[in-house]
Enzyme design. Structure first.
Site, PDB file in Angstrom:
ATOM      1  N   CYS A  49       0.808  -1.214   0.000  1.00 15.11           N
ATOM      2  CA  CYS A  49       0.000   0.000   0.000  1.00 15.11           C
ATOM      3  C   CYS A  49       0.842   1.266   0.000  1.00 15.11           C
ATOM      4  CB  CYS A  49      -0.963   0.005   1.183  1.00 15.11           C
ATOM      5  SG  CYS A  49      -0.159  -0.195   2.798  1.00 15.11           S
ATOM      6  N   HIS A  76      -1.506   0.481   7.371  1.00 18.43           N
ATOM      7  CA  HIS A  76      -2.150   0.733   6.090  1.00 18.43           C
ATOM      8  C   HIS A  76      -1.777   2.148   5.654  1.00 18.43           C
ATOM      9  CE1 HIS A  76      -4.760   0.170   2.771  1.00 18.43           C
ATOM     10  NE2 HIS A  76      -5.691   1.028   3.153  1.00 18.43           N
ATOM     11  N   ASP A 109      -8.248   5.426  -1.344  1.00 18.34           N
ATOM     12  CA  ASP A 109      -7.788   4.153  -0.774  1.00 18.34           C
ATOM     13  C   ASP A 109      -8.067   3.050  -1.791  1.00 18.34           C
ATOM     14  OD1 ASP A 109      -7.153   1.891   0.645  1.00 18.34           O
ATOM     15  OD2 ASP A 109      -8.520   2.272   2.316  1.00 18.34           O
TER      16      ASP A 109
END
Length: 239
Positions: A41, A97, A116
């Site tokens: 990520c 994250h 996201d």
């Protein structure tokens, strides 16, 4: 990032998801049109920022973009509406994250946005909706699961971030998840790996709102805020 087990949602007994606020006024985009490698990520957000700038969806210098690392001391980060989840509510317990928040303080009546690529919420998602649905502040109270947010100004992040991907190898040197096909990201100063400096954070790192707003534009590793202060922090950013 690694999934500590989507099934962990049952153990933690998360609350029911809240109702969704209104959808964003901007037309939704196809997340599949952006570069995405599962479990990387931080690199996904790095490339996302560049692609938003290139596509004219962000300021040409990326000054309206912020990379946001979500973690805590225990590296146990509950989030909802995650595509990697095996639960109906999208619950996942990540070690960390990373998302991109786009500040729109200078655009009247247009909400800040969250980008996201791992979320099943609208893409992009209005900031307050993302906080309410994906973060759910105080869902676990003052516990080891409370989230911290390291916010780095986009231009600083794009100059400074680096990862050699060694965090995604097991003790035998095997990949835990296959890496992206492109070359690892190297910082402008030649640094090849500083990921741990972004994902390591504690409650002692949280400053007062005034100093955080002032420091965000110059601090190489950004500022750390809490899940309750996050909306206030973005509301204080200048246009």
């Amino acid at each position: 990032m690694a999934d500590d087990g989507a099934a962990a949602g049952a153990e933690l007994s998360p609350p029911s998801p809240p109702l969704h606020p209104a959808a964003p006024s901007d037309p939704l985009l196809d997340a599949a049109s952006f570069t995405h490698t599962p479990y990387y990520c931080e690199e996904n957000v790095y490339l996302l920022c560049k692609e938003l700038i290139r596509a004219g969806l962000a300021d040409p210098a990326g000054t309206d973009l912020y990379a946001v690392f979500i973690s805590n001391e225990e590296k146990k980060v509950p989030l909802w509406y995650q595509k990697a989840s095996r639960n109906d509510d999208g619950f996942v317990l990540w070690d960390y994250h990373v998302i991109c928040i786009q500040s729109r303080r200078n655009r009247e009546d247009i909400p800040d946005l969250v980008w996201d690529l791992d979320s099943s919420l609208p893409f992009p998602c209005p900031f307050l909706q993302y906080v309410a649905d994906a973060v759910q502040p105080l869902a676990f109270g003052d516990s080891i699961y409370r989230r911290l947010f390291r916010v780095i100004h986009g231009p600083v992040f794009l100059r400074s971030f680096a990862s050699d991907r060694t965090h995604m190898k097991d003790p035998m040197g095997n990949w835990i998840a296959l890496p992206p096909k492109y070359e690892p990201i190297v910082a402008e100063d030649g640094n090849t790996n500083n990921l741990n400096e972004y994902i390591t954070m504690s409650t002692n790192d949280v400053g007062d709102l005034g100093s955080m707003v002032n420091d965000i534009y110059s601090s190489k590793h950004g500022v750390v805020t809490s899940e309750m202060l996050l909306p206030k922090f973005f509301s204080r950013l200048p246009g």
